[in-house]
Design a protein around this motif. Structure first.
Motif, PDB file in Angstrom:
ATOM      1  N   GLY A  41       1.122  -1.264  -0.018  1.00  0.00           N
ATOM      2  CA  GLY A  41      -0.111   0.004   0.061  1.00  0.00           C
ATOM      3  C   GLY A  41       0.751   1.087   0.045  1.00  0.00           C
ATOM      4  N   GLY A  43       2.391   2.696  -2.637  1.00  0.00           N
ATOM      5  CA  GLY A  43       1.854   3.470  -3.548  1.00  0.00           C
ATOM      6  C   GLY A  43       2.929   2.945  -4.730  1.00  0.00           C
ATOM      7  N   LYS A  44       3.426   1.839  -4.846  1.00  0.00           N
ATOM      8  CA  LYS A  44       4.518   1.559  -5.902  1.00  0.00           C
ATOM      9  C   LYS A  44       3.493   1.213  -7.113  1.00  0.00           C
ATOM     10  CE  LYS A  44       5.475  -2.074  -3.728  1.00  0.00           C
ATOM     11  NZ  LYS A  44       4.673  -2.063  -2.530  1.00  0.00           N
ATOM     12  N   SER A  45       2.379   0.352  -7.091  1.00  0.00           N
ATOM     13  CA  SER A  45       1.777  -0.095  -8.442  1.00  0.00           C
ATOM     14  C   SER A  45       1.111   1.270  -8.842  1.00  0.00           C
ATOM     15  CB  SER A  45       0.677  -1.042  -7.862  1.00  0.00           C
ATOM     16  OG  SER A  45       1.068  -2.201  -7.543  1.00  0.00           O
ATOM     17  N   THR A  46       0.652   2.249  -7.872  1.00  0.00           N
ATOM     18  CA  THR A  46      -0.029   3.727  -8.146  1.00  0.00           C
ATOM     19  C   THR A  46       0.843   4.429  -9.198  1.00  0.00           C
ATOM     20  OG1 THR A  46      -1.240   3.475  -6.531  1.00  0.00           O
ATOM     21  CG2 THR A  46      -1.320   5.415  -7.696  1.00  0.00           C
ATOM     22  N   HIS A 199       9.228  -7.469  -3.517  1.00  0.00           N
ATOM     23  CA  HIS A 199       9.195  -7.356  -1.824  1.00  0.00           C
ATOM     24  C   HIS A 199      10.519  -8.411  -1.373  1.00  0.00           C
ATOM     25  CE1 HIS A 199       5.725  -5.017  -1.245  1.00  0.00           C
ATOM     26  NE2 HIS A 199       4.916  -5.762  -1.876  1.00  0.00           N
ATOM     27  N   SER A 406      -4.616  -2.354  -2.247  1.00  0.00           N
ATOM     28  CA  SER A 406      -3.237  -2.899  -2.721  1.00  0.00           C
ATOM     29  C   SER A 406      -3.308  -4.504  -2.479  1.00  0.00           C
ATOM     30  CB  SER A 406      -2.414  -2.176  -2.069  1.00  0.00           C
ATOM     31  OG  SER A 406      -1.679  -2.884  -0.996  1.00  0.00           O
ATOM     32  N   GLY A 408      -1.189  -6.648  -1.524  1.00  0.00           N
ATOM     33  CA  GLY A 408      -0.655  -7.130  -0.169  1.00  0.00           C
ATOM     34  C   GLY A 408      -1.806  -6.895   0.921  1.00  0.00           C
TER      35      GLY A 408
END
Ligand SMILES: Nc1ncnc2c1ncn2[C@@H]1O[C@H](COP(=O)(O)OP(=O)(O)OP(=O)(O)O)[C@@H](O)[C@H]1O
Ligand SMILES: [Mg+2]
Lengths: 511, 458
Positions: A41, A43-46, A199, A406, A408
């Motif tokens: 969460g 914000g990596k994917s975002t 990760h 997210s 995870g």
């Protein structure tokens, strides 16, 4: 002044007033592998979705080769030669590898697709980077690792030179991961610039040149991988020290909780059983781990025990009661908890809110209903407790829809729900897939705590570290059969590997 | 001219309000605040309502466009003029309030009790068939069998209402028996596709269509003039040569008006509308406030997860289809028990439109049970407006029906609008107009996204 391949400067993106990316900057050098690290969460994917045009940033700019560009959609991204391998692949199952790769940029002559040229290009690329794909295979007949390589080929076929990988290793076996990392290195050497989300810090140390760390939507820093180490990176990311080795007491097994006898599950393949004549026991107070390379019948075994797949023959006894053909509901009621392998297929109703997902197995209990009317307030209270206890992060808290959480955090929600039913037997299938190290540490502690409370735990894992660390007893599965029973204290990773590859067997003659 | 002023004023007020909302939201965003509007906007129900309104407006606008086009197409003996188009637009938007024409020949508007009452009367069965489709949708099933369920219930309702002598049983009890009899047989008709789906995994659409035609032919046979066992329902002795139209008032059975006839003088409305609304609220409560509804919705949006949670998805499928069938059955019961309606067997060799219209009603309501009340009323409003168009202007009844159908069609786009509002579909006008031979990456993204959705529904 250095010329970067891509610069994302002061990117901010909010969802419903909550920032997912808060003033984040990231600079990608030409030909480097740049890792992106952060908690679930963070914000990596975002951030990557913004670069790929799936979301629009609220503010901030993106530069390519020093020039400001605007990416309004994946089509623009393609124009600027930016490609992305999503965490959940986007391939058409009934198309061949070739068809999937050219889909969207077919070369045509008089409206007919020219497959020949494309095939040549694909074969050439595949050889060049050692991708080893067969262009005529149907996607549904390929392994996950192969599908991933198809996604990579898709980017190469479009001549992309900025490659984004969103958690590519989460779904791969250790062997496949090694191969992928090699491919990534080769790509970088040939001049491609790579953004790599993972990760697993070991992977970063193995391939990345630099690493940018995010925490709760904010930029923490960028470091040269050669000048750092595992402990430092973890601290940067989580903000505290993390224990990688689980501390646990000696195991004191009690009565048998689960007894599996000569179990046969047919599975999807014809003329071959997925699970063949498997027998074992799990006792109170021990963690038994089923290890093995993906696809050797572990999934079917788990589904068989939990009642999601039919049993062909054999029997399952749970706390003295035969449950071979009992309904899932009966099993749940008897105290069987299940963290499923596929969180989107089984674990969550994505269109429900987080709180409704947290009571998926409890909504019928006294606490949450009266005369069949749902007590909304009770559910809210309970959900808030679990969110607090398991640190499930979502912008809107309990009312957040599960779909927009997210990856995870979706996983954490499932784990919270299953551990909190206070089960007699916990079946955890790859429970830490896609979790950050801090969360993994926490979940491992929870699983050990369950064991110490006298519960039986049956763990399925592909991660050798997890297998060695967590289990009290290891059973190795190969081609649907149990080929080895090992004591983690007396075995080595190498020996375990030999069993997993099917070259060693210590339960011969026992059927 | 007054009608026009009215219309303009409304437009100005709406436009002003919308601008206010947009400006305040923009300002708030800059200052990192949220306004009440942004908070409400996040709510799913608000988006549902907004998307329904948007699709309605789109449909109405296209309806108006057709009125103009009809004027422009030169046909022999056409009496259409620009004035009829302008009258037509007023009628499409507010024909229900039409009270005739004044001395100058322009339309006048006011409270028209007959029109409003009739609208509610027509809405009654539509609410229930809409609910029928919506309930099935929530469980991931497509109940295209509403016409058959409706028809099956029609026959049983009539048979019960006409054959139990009111001299022995009080008409109220006959009414109740006929009402529940209709619901039961509707449920039976619905449960068959449910069972096939649950146990044999036969697609419910196929079974529903089959059940529709079984129903159509069975009912025709039951009341056939020559061989039908119930042909003499109105006249047991069989001596009087009655027209074969069946009407429950023949046996003194009719839904009470309970004062509604005083409010809407001269119209057909009766207590049935209240019953339909109550049923809609009940369904809403069942779906959203009970564990049973939780189960149904879990099955509907992810069958695998429901199974995993120990919910019996087969039972869910069967029960949900039974409820859907029962609701379509209730629609027929309420319609034919009204007393002023009649059933002529010849016309019923085909399937009743009110059954199929449940589909747009449900779509327009985004499957929200209480929403179906409003969307059913809206669709009946279109009917009433269409009738005004037919009577008050030279447009013939076919054009009126086409326009109503087009509006209904566009109304069903509400789900699309909702996805746009949710940002799931990005509209890029440039892409739409630019003819592009190659399939863009974007479309693939979208396709996979919809595929994902489909999986969830399956
Ligand atoms: N479409 C969306 N709508 C609302 N909120 C969203 C949406 N997408 C992401 N978020 C929120 O933004 C935050 C960042 O999510 P993101 O998926 O980027 O995390 P992540 O770093 O990739 O985590 P993970 O390692 O768990 O995948 C989360 O709190 C998430 O709930
Ligand atoms: Mg992610």
């Amino acid at each position: 002044m250095e010329n970067y391949a891509i610069e994302m400067l002061n990117i901010t993106k909010t969802f419903g007033g909550k920032p997912a990316n808060d003033n984040i900057s990231l600079q990608l050098r030409k030909g480097e592998i740049h890792a992106l690290l952060g908690e679930n969460g963070a914000g990596k994917s975002t951030l990557m979705s913004i670069l790929f045009g799936l979301y629009q940033a609220d503010s901030g700019i993106i530069k390519k080769d020093g020039e400001v560009i605007e990416i309004k959609g994946p089509k623009d991204a393609n124009k600027y030669r930016i490609g992305m391998v999503h965490q959940h692949f986007k391939l058409v199952e009934v198309f061949t590898v070739l068809e999937n790769i050219i889909l969207g940029s077919e070369t045509t002559k008089f409206g007919f697709i020219q497959k020949k040229e494309s095939r040549e290009k694909i074969i050439k690329l595949s050889e060049e980077y050692g991708l080893n794909v067969d262009p005529d295979k149907l996607i549904e007949n390929t392994t996950v690792g192969m599908q991933q390589r198809v996604e990579i080929l898709k980017m190469l076929y479009r001549d992309n030179d900025i490659l984004i990988f969103d958690e590519p290793t989460a779904v791969l076996t250790p062997q496949e991961i090694e191969e992928l990392l090699k491919i990534m290195k080769r790509l970088a050497e040939s001049g491609k610039s790579i953004l790599f989300i993972t990760h697993k810090i070991n992977e970063i140390l193995a391939v990345a040149d630099r690493c940018t760390v995010l925490r709760k939507g904010q930029y923490v820093g960028t470091v040269n991988v050669s000048e750092t180490n595992k402990v430092e990176l973890t601290e940067m990311m989580v903000g505290r020290k993390v224990e990688f080795v689980v501390q646990k007491e000696e195991c004191k097994p009690g009565d048998t909780v689960l007894e599996v006898n000569k179990l046969v599950v047919s599975g999807s393949k014809k003329n071959k059983n997925a699970v063949n004549n498997v027998s074992f026991k799990v006792r109170r107070g021990e963690i038994v781990c089923i290890a093995g390379i993906d696809g050797n019948g572990q999934s079917e075994l788990a589904y068989g025990i939990t009642g999601l797949e039919k049993i062909k023959s054999g029997s399952i006894v749970f706390n003295g009661e035969e449950i071979t053909h009992s309904s899932v509901n009966r099993r749940n009621k008897m105290g069987l908890a299940h963290i499923p392998e596929d969180r989107h297929k089984f674990g969550l109703v994505l269109d429900f809110t987080l709180e409704n997902n947290l009571v998926l197995k409890k909504y019928n209990e006294e606490q949450f209903q009266k005369f069949r009317f749902i007590k909304k307030d009770e559910i809210r209270k309970y959900a808030e407790e679990l969110i607090e206890k398991f640190d499930i992060r979502s912008p809107q808290g309990p009312t957040n829809s599960a779909r927009t959480m997210s990856g995870g955090n979706q996983q954490k929600a499932i784990i919270a729900r299953e551990i909190d039913v206070n089960p007699e037997l916990l079946i955890a299938v790859q429970p830490t897939r896609g979790l950050d190290v801090g969360a993994i540490e926490f979940i491992h502690k929870q699983i050990v705590a369950q064991r110490d409370l006298g519960k039986a735990v049956l763990l399925f894992s592909l991660e050798l570290d997890e297998v060695m660390n967590l289990s009290d007893r290891i059973l190795v599965m190969y081609e649907g059969e149990i080929v080895g029973e090992l004591d983690p204290k007396q075995t080595t990773v190498n020996e375990l590997g030999l069993y997993m590859a099917g070259t060693k067997n210590n339960v011969k003659g026992d059927n | 001219m007054a009608g026009w002023l009215w219309f303009l004023l409304q437009l100005v007020i709406i436009a002003g309000f919308v601008t206010y909302l947009i400006i305040s939201a923009k300002k708030a965003k800059q200052e990192n605040r949220t306004t009440w509007f942004m908070k409400t906007w996040e709510k799913d129900s608000v988006k549902s309502i907004a998307s329904s309104l948007m699709s309605i407006i789109l449909g109405l606008l296209i309806g108006c466009l057709i009125l103009f086009i009809m004027v422009l197409i030169p046909t022999q003996g056409s009496k259409l003029s620009m004035k009829s188009a302008i009258d037509g637009i007023q009628l499409i938007f507010s024909g229900i309030f039409n009270t005739g024409r004044n001395a100058n020949g322009s339309l006048i508007f006011g409270f028209n009790s007959v029109n409003i009452g009739d609208m509610l009367f027509r809405a009654t069965p539509l609410i229930l068939t809409g609910l029928s489709v919506a309930v099935a949708f929530k469980t991931g099933l497509f109940n295209i069998g509403a016409p058959g369920q409706y028809l099956a219930s029609t026959s049983v309702t009539l048979i019960l209402a006409l054959s139990i002598p009111t001299s022995v049983v009080h008409p109220i009890f006959v009414w109740i028996i006929a009402f529940f009899g209709g619901i039961l047989v509707g449920a039976l008709w619905g449960v068959v596709p449910g069972i096939f789906k649950a146990l044999l995994n036969v697609n419910e659409v196929i079974t529903c269509i089959m059940m529709n035609w079984i129903s159509a032919n069975l009912v025709t046979m039951l009341f056939d003039k020559q061989i039908g066992p119930f042909k003499n329902l109105l006249d047991p002795s069989g001596t009087k040569n009655l027209a074969y139209v069946f009407k429950t008032t023949h046996n003194g059975v009719a839904t009470p008006k309970l004062g509604l006839d005083l409010i809407f003088e001269g119209s057909q409305v009766n207590f049935g509308i209240i019953i339909a609304i109550v049923i809609a609220i009940l369904i809403h409560i069942i779906l959203n406030k009970t564990t049973f509804g939780y189960q149904l919705k879990a099955c509907g949006s992810n069958k695998n997860a429901a199974k995993y949670a120990g919910i019996n998805d087969k039972v869910c499928t069967i029960v949900s289809m039974a409820i859907a069938g029962g609701l379509a059955g209730a629609a027929a019961s309420l319609y034919y028990l009204a007393g002023n309606t009649e059933f002529a067997w010849e016309t019923y060799q085909s399937l009743p439109a009110v059954g199929f219209n449940g589909i747009p009603v449900a779509l327009l309501a985004c499957n929200h049970p209480v929403g179906t009340v409003f969307s059913a009323i809206f669709i009946s409003l279109l009917d009433v407006n269409g009738m005004q168009l037919k009577y008050m202007t030279p447009y013939n009844e076919y054009i009126t029906s086409i326009i109503t159908a087009i509006i209904v069609y566009f109304s069903a786009f509400s789900l699309l609008f909702k996805q746009i509002l949710n940002g799931k579909i990005k509209i890029n006008l440039k892409n739409i107009f630019k003819r592009n031979s190659e399939k863009t990456v974007e479309t693939i993204e979208k396709e996979t996204a919809t595929e994902d959705k489909k999986e969830v529904i399956e």
